[in-house]
Design an enzyme around this catalytic site. Structure first.
Site, PDB file in Angstrom:
ATOM      1  N   HIS A 491      -0.223 -32.159 -36.957  1.00  0.00           N
ATOM      2  CA  HIS A 491      -1.134 -32.675 -37.273  1.00  0.00           C
ATOM      3  C   HIS A 491      -2.008 -33.105 -36.275  1.00  0.00           C
ATOM      4  CE1 HIS A 491      -4.168 -34.162 -41.258  1.00  0.00           C
ATOM      5  NE2 HIS A 491      -4.359 -35.519 -39.325  1.00  0.00           N
ATOM      6  N   GLU A 492      -1.913 -33.980 -35.725  1.00  0.00           N
ATOM      7  CA  GLU A 492      -2.271 -34.507 -34.922  1.00  0.00           C
ATOM      8  C   GLU A 492      -2.612 -33.566 -33.301  1.00  0.00           C
ATOM      9  OE1 GLU A 492      -4.007 -37.598 -35.408  1.00  0.00           O
ATOM     10  OE2 GLU A 492      -2.832 -37.381 -37.307  1.00  0.00           O
ATOM     11  N   HIS A 495      -5.776 -31.480 -34.240  1.00  0.00           N
ATOM     12  CA  HIS A 495      -6.702 -32.671 -33.690  1.00  0.00           C
ATOM     13  C   HIS A 495      -7.318 -32.183 -32.716  1.00  0.00           C
ATOM     14  CE1 HIS A 495      -7.773 -34.608 -37.711  1.00  0.00           C
ATOM     15  NE2 HIS A 495      -6.769 -35.394 -37.812  1.00  0.00           N
TER      16      HIS A 495
END
Length: 702
Positions: A491-492, A495
């Site tokens: 998920h990160e 980003h």
């Protein structure tokens, strides 16, 4: 014209050029002074203006210089005569200031999360507080606002990104009270101070609550032995259960006696009932008053205006449509749980205290998934190499480690991110992934420098930082990740890619500077790869023999576990979001009555627990997520549409990945981006359909 006025006009018309000189001097002096100290040790990072090893003194000094230069540029813009205002003397200096000061600001404040020195961490935290206060003051400057507003009213032709930037500047000033009368600005300041004070009081009440209940061991059947052993005992031999999540949640999931679960659930949701309910009511009233002073009909409209949703009515429309689409699925799930309760307790009546317990029971009965076994397939290094490979294949990127560069700790690594087709440098990412004393305790991504270009064509390259707390390998003990950690890292890392690939002319629109209910969408999209057979095998390998990837059966079970009873779980989230949106869109509403009415309506007839306090059971409405609770589920829903439409049948669809990389960000409105990418308006249906495929073990029952 007076001589002094002539001087002011010359300064005003040459503002952009003057700023460039000032900014360059600032950058050169700070960066070179810093790098000279390290030149003999490590080389600096090409095209990065981020300083990664500032001392406490250097942080304080740089903070002062940032503020001084910021004041100088704002004063320069404020000095422009309104009849002579232009893009070059009003807008360009502020845009260039944002671009040049950003990496310097981040250099000061990111150290509070990673520095090994207590002194540096404190200096960094102090710098953040001081700089935040300064930038807030800048956004309230009436003299600068008048100049920008005057330019906006001229209606000069601008390109779409520059036009949106000017509109954003104007709106930023006005949302902070610029343009109001002096008395109204003072009232705004007073309301803001009261809201901050009440929010802090609300948090402290919950954090300082030390309430507890006593139970005999016979009243806690089904609880793991380690949990029982961890509880304090009274002189009478009773077990002490604190009303904290680490005690409450396990009891709601494992305790076999319904009356015990109910007692714990009610007590947990009554914490500081009177005090915090009064605070919540007062907070909501003050927020409405604050928004109305700024010209909004209610607080929810004020909050949603700069977000993707734009209006509270759009959020209501979304939540109601989602709730209706989930009703059939959630009803089927609830009937299943009621049947399960009848078999175990001979009672089909179902309360909120039963929900977590019977979902857990269904999982235990129908899924034989040992998460400790799953962990054996996720060694740290293998997970990261798999993440790199997946992101390279999906988005046409290359990650290349950069050696012998300055970092703040010996375990930190730096990677250059390149365009695979051209080998062009896109940006850099620092990886600070291992645990150590004093470091920030959660996994997150920080933007250190945005990719943008100034009015003079000076380009900056994106630089970002991923912080995590992965275990290190010691001797024969492998460094393994929990599956939840794998999801979080993926998920990160999305980003990271989003930050590096979202380039814009203006720093304000680049990197992760996108709408708050859009910024999580790319990461929620990529989370889907954590549940697919192909991608899971790319990120996994048995730690004793990494050639043995995770089994297909485990992959299927992980996906089913994710979506188990998703209808009911999502209904709970919709309830929270609707409650939050309603109280912040209508003034003088009876909060207790609202929840008593709304709960059974959304939760398919399940009543609110008797005596439940909304401020305790739904605290997000009071703090941190006021009028924005919807953002998480909003992002998940539209991310599911992207996945189902573009990637579900081809996980490594490079064409779709390149399109998304190109479109997902910049100055355009998110709905326009999604509609352009999908070829239609985004829809809720794919999200519900994905959840329905694996919701509860219906396939096994049938």
């Amino acid at each position: 014209m007076a001589k002094g006025d002539k001087v002011k006009r010359v300064l005003a018309f040459t503002g952009a050029a003057a700023f460039i000189a000032i900014a360059v001097n600032l950058l050169v002096s700070v960066i070179n002074a810093h790098k000279d100290k390290w030149r003999k040790k490590k080389r600096g990072l090409l095209r990065s203006n981020v300083c990664v090893n500032l001392s406490a003194f250097e942080i304080h000094h740089l903070t002062d210089r940032i503020i001084a230069k910021s004041n100088e540029i704002h004063d320069l813009v404020a000095s422009v005569h309104l009849e002579n205002v232009s893009y070059e003397n009003a807008v360009a200096p502020l845009a260039d200031l944002e671009e040049f000061q950003y990496p310097l600001v981040q250099s000061c404040i990111f150290q509070k999360m990673v520095a090994t020195s207590d002194e540096v961490r404190k200096a960094s935290a102090d710098a953040e507080r001081i700089l935040d206060s300064h930038f807030l003051m800048c956004r309230k400057r009436e003299d600068v606002y008048r100049v920008i507003k005057a330019y906006d009213k001229k209606g000069e032709w601008l390109g779409p990104e520059a036009k949106r930037y000017v509109q954003s500047l104007v709106k930023d000033f006005e949302r902070n009270g610029a343009g109001l009368t002096s008395s109204k600005r003072k009232e705004i300041e007073s309301l803001s101070s009261q809201i901050e004070k009440l929010s802090l009081e609300f948090i402290q009440n919950l954090n300082n609550d030390n309430g507890f209940l006593f139970f005999s061991e016979a009243e806690l059947p089904g609880m793991p032995s380690r949990f029982i052993e961890s509880l304090d005992k009274s002189e009478q031999g009773k077990l002490k259960v604190f009303l904290k999540s680490h005690h409450v949640l396990p009891i709601l999931e494992y305790c076999k006696i319904g009356s015990t679960r109910k007692s714990v659930a009610i007590a947990y949701c009554q914490r500081h009932g009177r005090e915090n309910l009064a605070i919540l009511k007062h907070l909501v009233h003050l927020r409405h008053k604050y928004a109305q002073l700024l010209g909004y009909s209610n607080y929810a409209d004020y909050v949603t205006e700069p977000r993707m949703a734009k209006t509270s009515s759009k959020v209501f429309e979304f939540l109601e449509e989602l709730s209706n689409n989930l009703s059939d699925l959630a009803t089927t799930e609830l009937n299943f749980l009621k049947d399960l309760k009848m078999k175990e307790e001979g009672d089909a009546s179902f309360g909120m205290e039963d929900l977590a317990y019977y979902i857990k029971r269904a999982e235990e009965l129908h899924y034989n998934l040992d998460m400790a076994e799953v962990r054996q397939y996720f060694p740290v290094n293998l997970v990261f190499s798999g993440i790199f490979k997946l992101l390279e294949d999906i988005f046409g990127l290359t990650f290349k480690e950069v050696k012998d560069v300055e970092v703040w700790h010996e375990t930190v690594k730096l990677y250059a991110v390149l365009e695979f087709s051209s080998n062009d440098l896109l940006g850099y990412v620092y990886l600070d992934i291992f645990s150590r004393h004093g470091k920030f305790t959660h996994t997150c991504v920080l933007s250190l420098q945005n990719g943008s270009s100034s009015s003079k064509g000076i380009e900056q390259i994106p630089v970002t930082l991923l912080i995590s707390h992965c275990p290190k390998q010691f001797d024969e003990c492998p460094a393994l990740l929990r599956f939840s950690d794998v999801i979080c890292l993926f998920h990160e890392f999305t980003h990271v890619v989003h930050h590096i690939c979202n380039r814009a002319a203006f720093s304000r629109f680049s990197g992760l500077n996108v709408e708050g209910d859009f910024v999580e969408m790319p990461s929620h999209l990529l989370e889907n790869w954590c549940y697919e057979n192909l991608s899971l095998k790319m990120m996994s390998g048995f730690h004793k023999d990494i050639t043995k990837s995770i089994t297909t059966e485990i992959c299927k079970s992980l996906k089913k576990k994710r979506d188990l009873f998703s209808g009911l779980k999502l209904k709970q989230e919709v309830l929270t979001c609707l409650f939050d949106q309603i109280i912040h869109s209508r003034d003088n509403i009876d909060i207790v009555e609202l929840l008593r009415h709304l709960h059974p309506k959304i939760m398919l007839g399940i009543p609110l627990l008797e005596g439940t306090n909304p401020a305790s059971c739904l605290p997000r409405s009071a703090i941190c997520y006021d009028a924005t609770c919807y953002s998480q589920i909003w992002s998940e829903v539209f991310a599911a549409d992207l996945f189902a439409t573009k990637f579900q049948d081809d996980l490594l669809n490079l064409h779709a990945g390149l399109q998304f990389k190109k479109k997902a960000g910049g100055y355009r409105e998110p709905f326009d981006i999604l509609s352009d990418y999908l070829g239609r308006k985004p829809s809720i249906r794919p999200f519900v359909e994905i959840k329905a495929r694996n919701s509860l073990p219906l396939a096994e029952i049938n």
